[in-house]
Design a protein around this motif. Sequence first.
Motif, PDB file in Angstrom:
ATOM      1  N   VAL A 248       0.818  -1.213   0.000  1.00 47.90           N
ATOM      2  CA  VAL A 248       0.000   0.000   0.000  1.00 47.90           C
ATOM      3  C   VAL A 248       0.853   1.265   0.000  1.00 47.90           C
ATOM      4  O   VAL A 248       0.545   2.235  -0.692  1.00 47.90           O
ATOM      5  N   ARG A 249       1.958   1.268   0.764  1.00 48.05           N
ATOM      6  CA  ARG A 249       2.735   2.485   0.986  1.00 48.05           C
ATOM      7  C   ARG A 249       4.140   2.455   0.395  1.00 48.05           C
ATOM      8  O   ARG A 249       4.710   3.498   0.080  1.00 48.05           O
ATOM      9  N   GLY A 250       4.735   1.266   0.306  1.00 47.57           N
ATOM     10  CA  GLY A 250       6.129   1.158  -0.102  1.00 47.57           C
ATOM     11  C   GLY A 250       7.031   0.932   1.092  1.00 47.57           C
ATOM     12  O   GLY A 250       6.574   0.666   2.200  1.00 47.57           O
ATOM     13  N   GLY A 251       8.344   1.041   0.878  1.00 45.37           N
ATOM     14  CA  GLY A 251       9.308   0.833   1.953  1.00 45.37           C
ATOM     15  C   GLY A 251       9.973  -0.518   1.873  1.00 45.37           C
ATOM     16  O   GLY A 251       9.923  -1.209   0.849  1.00 45.37           O
ATOM     17  N   VAL A 252      10.615  -0.915   2.975  1.00 48.87           N
ATOM     18  CA  VAL A 252      11.356  -2.173   3.013  1.00 48.87           C
ATOM     19  C   VAL A 252      11.183  -2.829   4.378  1.00 48.87           C
ATOM     20  O   VAL A 252      11.049  -2.142   5.399  1.00 48.87           O
ATOM     21  N   PHE A 253      11.161  -4.143   4.382  1.00 48.42           N
ATOM     22  CA  PHE A 253      11.027  -4.957   5.588  1.00 48.42           C
ATOM     23  C   PHE A 253      12.245  -5.855   5.682  1.00 48.42           C
ATOM     24  O   PHE A 253      12.646  -6.467   4.684  1.00 48.42           O
ATOM     25  N   LEU A 254      12.834  -5.939   6.866  1.00 56.61           N
ATOM     26  CA  LEU A 254      14.008  -6.788   7.065  1.00 56.61           C
ATOM     27  C   LEU A 254      13.790  -7.723   8.244  1.00 56.61           C
ATOM     28  O   LEU A 254      13.487  -7.273   9.359  1.00 56.61           O
ATOM     29  N   TYR A 255      13.924  -9.013   7.988  1.00 56.18           N
ATOM     30  CA  TYR A 255      13.978 -10.017   9.057  1.00 56.18           C
ATOM     31  C   TYR A 255      15.254 -10.817   8.793  1.00 56.18           C
ATOM     32  O   TYR A 255      15.229 -11.896   8.205  1.00 56.18           O
ATOM     33  N   PRO A 256      16.408 -10.268   9.188  1.00 61.07           N
ATOM     34  CA  PRO A 256      17.686 -10.856   8.787  1.00 61.07           C
ATOM     35  C   PRO A 256      18.106 -12.022   9.668  1.00 61.07           C
ATOM     36  O   PRO A 256      17.572 -12.227  10.770  1.00 61.07           O
ATOM     37  N   ALA A 257      19.067 -12.769   9.184  1.00 58.81           N
ATOM     38  CA  ALA A 257      19.800 -13.683  10.058  1.00 58.81           C
ATOM     39  C   ALA A 257      20.625 -12.834  11.006  1.00 58.81           C
ATOM     40  O   ALA A 257      20.925 -11.676  10.722  1.00 58.81           O
ATOM     41  N   ASP A 258      20.979 -13.412  12.157  1.00 58.56           N
ATOM     42  CA  ASP A 258      21.866 -12.676  13.058  1.00 58.56           C
ATOM     43  C   ASP A 258      22.728 -13.654  13.846  1.00 58.56           C
ATOM     44  O   ASP A 258      22.751 -14.858  13.560  1.00 58.56           O
ATOM     45  N   ALA A 259      23.442 -13.158  14.821  1.00 55.03           N
ATOM     46  CA  ALA A 259      24.467 -13.954  15.507  1.00 55.03           C
ATOM     47  C   ALA A 259      23.914 -14.948  16.515  1.00 55.03           C
ATOM     48  O   ALA A 259      24.645 -15.823  16.979  1.00 55.03           O
ATOM     49  N   ARG A 260      22.654 -14.866  16.877  1.00 54.22           N
ATOM     50  CA  ARG A 260      22.089 -15.802  17.843  1.00 54.22           C
ATOM     51  C   ARG A 260      21.992 -17.204  17.240  1.00 54.22           C
ATOM     52  O   ARG A 260      21.683 -17.341  16.046  1.00 54.22           O
ATOM     53  N   PRO A 261      22.219 -18.242  18.017  1.00 57.97           N
ATOM     54  CA  PRO A 261      22.247 -19.602  17.463  1.00 57.97           C
ATOM     55  C   PRO A 261      20.993 -19.975  16.676  1.00 57.97           C
ATOM     56  O   PRO A 261      21.093 -20.592  15.613  1.00 57.97           O
ATOM     57  N   SER A 262      19.816 -19.609  17.144  1.00 56.59           N
ATOM     58  CA  SER A 262      18.584 -20.008  16.458  1.00 56.59           C
ATOM     59  C   SER A 262      18.205 -19.066  15.320  1.00 56.59           C
ATOM     60  O   SER A 262      17.170 -19.254  14.674  1.00 56.59           O
ATOM     61  N   TYR A 263      19.027 -18.045  15.072  1.00 53.69           N
ATOM     62  CA  TYR A 263      18.744 -17.089  14.006  1.00 53.69           C
ATOM     63  C   TYR A 263      19.811 -17.088  12.915  1.00 53.69           C
ATOM     64  O   TYR A 263      19.753 -16.275  12.005  1.00 53.69           O
ATOM     65  N   ARG A 264      20.776 -17.978  13.006  1.00 54.28           N
ATOM     66  CA  ARG A 264      21.888 -17.939  12.060  1.00 54.28           C
ATOM     67  C   ARG A 264      21.474 -18.228  10.635  1.00 54.28           C
ATOM     68  O   ARG A 264      22.133 -17.800   9.693  1.00 54.28           O
ATOM     69  N   GLU A 265      20.395 -18.980  10.454  1.00 49.30           N
ATOM     70  CA  GLU A 265      19.887 -19.252   9.108  1.00 49.30           C
ATOM     71  C   GLU A 265      18.652 -18.411   8.803  1.00 49.30           C
ATOM     72  O   GLU A 265      17.979 -18.645   7.800  1.00 49.30           O
ATOM     73  N   GLY A 266      18.371 -17.420   9.634  1.00 46.02           N
ATOM     74  CA  GLY A 266      17.126 -16.675   9.501  1.00 46.02           C
ATOM     75  C   GLY A 266      16.032 -17.334  10.307  1.00 46.02           C
ATOM     76  O   GLY A 266      16.216 -18.409  10.889  1.00 46.02           O
ATOM     77  N   ARG A 267      14.858 -16.704  10.352  1.00 50.80           N
ATOM     78  CA  ARG A 267      13.755 -17.243  11.155  1.00 50.80           C
ATOM     79  C   ARG A 267      12.523 -17.606  10.329  1.00 50.80           C
ATOM     80  O   ARG A 267      11.745 -18.473  10.718  1.00 50.80           O
ATOM     81  N   LEU A 268      12.309 -16.938   9.213  1.00 50.14           N
ATOM     82  CA  LEU A 268      11.104 -17.198   8.435  1.00 50.14           C
ATOM     83  C   LEU A 268      11.290 -18.450   7.577  1.00 50.14           C
ATOM     84  O   LEU A 268      12.393 -18.766   7.143  1.00 50.14           O
ATOM     85  N   ARG A 269      10.186 -19.151   7.347  1.00 52.70           N
ATOM     86  CA  ARG A 269      10.259 -20.404   6.584  1.00 52.70           C
ATOM     87  C   ARG A 269      10.219 -20.108   5.096  1.00 52.70           C
ATOM     88  O   ARG A 269       9.433 -19.276   4.639  1.00 52.70           O
ATOM     89  N   LEU A 270      11.054 -20.796   4.371  1.00 54.25           N
ATOM     90  CA  LEU A 270      11.197 -20.535   2.949  1.00 54.25           C
ATOM     91  C   LEU A 270       9.935 -20.889   2.176  1.00 54.25           C
ATOM     92  O   LEU A 270       9.433 -20.088   1.385  1.00 54.25           O
TER      93      LEU A 270
END
Length: 346
Positions: A248-270
């Motif tokens: 509706v508006r534009g912009g960008v959304f980021l849900y990146p991988a990070d240094a935490r063990p359970s986030y190293r591959e990202g969190r959202l399902r492919l």
Amino acid sequence: MDERVTLRSHLDRSALQTPLHGAALADVIKAIASASIELAGLIADGPFAGITGRHGGINSDGDQQRDIDVAADEMIRRALRGTPVAAVLSEEAALPETLRPSAPFCVAIDPLDGSANLDNNISVGTIFSIRPRGNDLLSTFFEPGTAQCAAGFIVYGPQTTLVLALNARVDVFMLDRHAQEFVQTRQAVQIARNMPEFAINASNHRHWHGPVRTYIDECLSGISGGGDADFNMRWIGSLVAEALRILVRGGVFLYPADARPSYREGRLRLLYEAHPMALIMEWAGGAASTGRRRILELAAKTPHQRVPLIMGSVHHVRDVTAIHDRIEPMFDNSDAPLFARRGLFL
């Protein structure tokens, strides 16, 4: 709009434009939409309908499962059993369920994304991906996201909104509660190119890898830091609501991988989050990336594989990927001063 276009009439028209299995694809989407209307009512009634929000155990991917997750999964599976779907992969099950092995389509679905948000009356949603069945039924789910022929999501919020990517375009429909049908409110959506908004959970700043931290820091620096605009930050914590806002508006959304063990591959399902969202973004003139690779080029190796997701306008997503490209991989997990010299504003 002058003409009232219902989802059903839109799908019937699309079926005529799709010679191979067009009517069958329309039937699958109609079934998901029908189940979502029932689910919208259940969500709205909540405890009055016996939904307490209590935890019902752990799903196959290790997430806490609530009674509403189970109910949503049952509703959608029941609706799909009467359609030309060969197999369905749900977030709530370890493996795909075979329905009609010779049917032309396979569906990957998150029946109720963000159910924990219901405690705070925040929008939640259903996300789905549809792809043609391959020669080997189960391997269909392990093809790249480019194999998808349709995708969409439903937002259960102040209005119930269905976003549909079909025939290389994205249309938006809103539920008419009195008629109990979806009616088109936006057609052939195109994402605004330069809206200076980003959405990210800023509380994780200390965990981010260098490229993401650099990008967000430069957005926050704005014009005074050498940028083209002063950015606003948004964060709802609901994937479907974030995606609808971008459309509706534009912009960008980021849900990146990070240094935490359970986030190293990202969190959202492919398969049932990133793939469908990427198709929607691209068909609406936007982009979706892990930061290094186009999401639609990725093929899952496991049913519930996780990935980072950066989506929105092409302009913003390219800015993020450009920083990933400029910063050597060896520095990705560091705070090396090199980052300060290799951002967008060289």
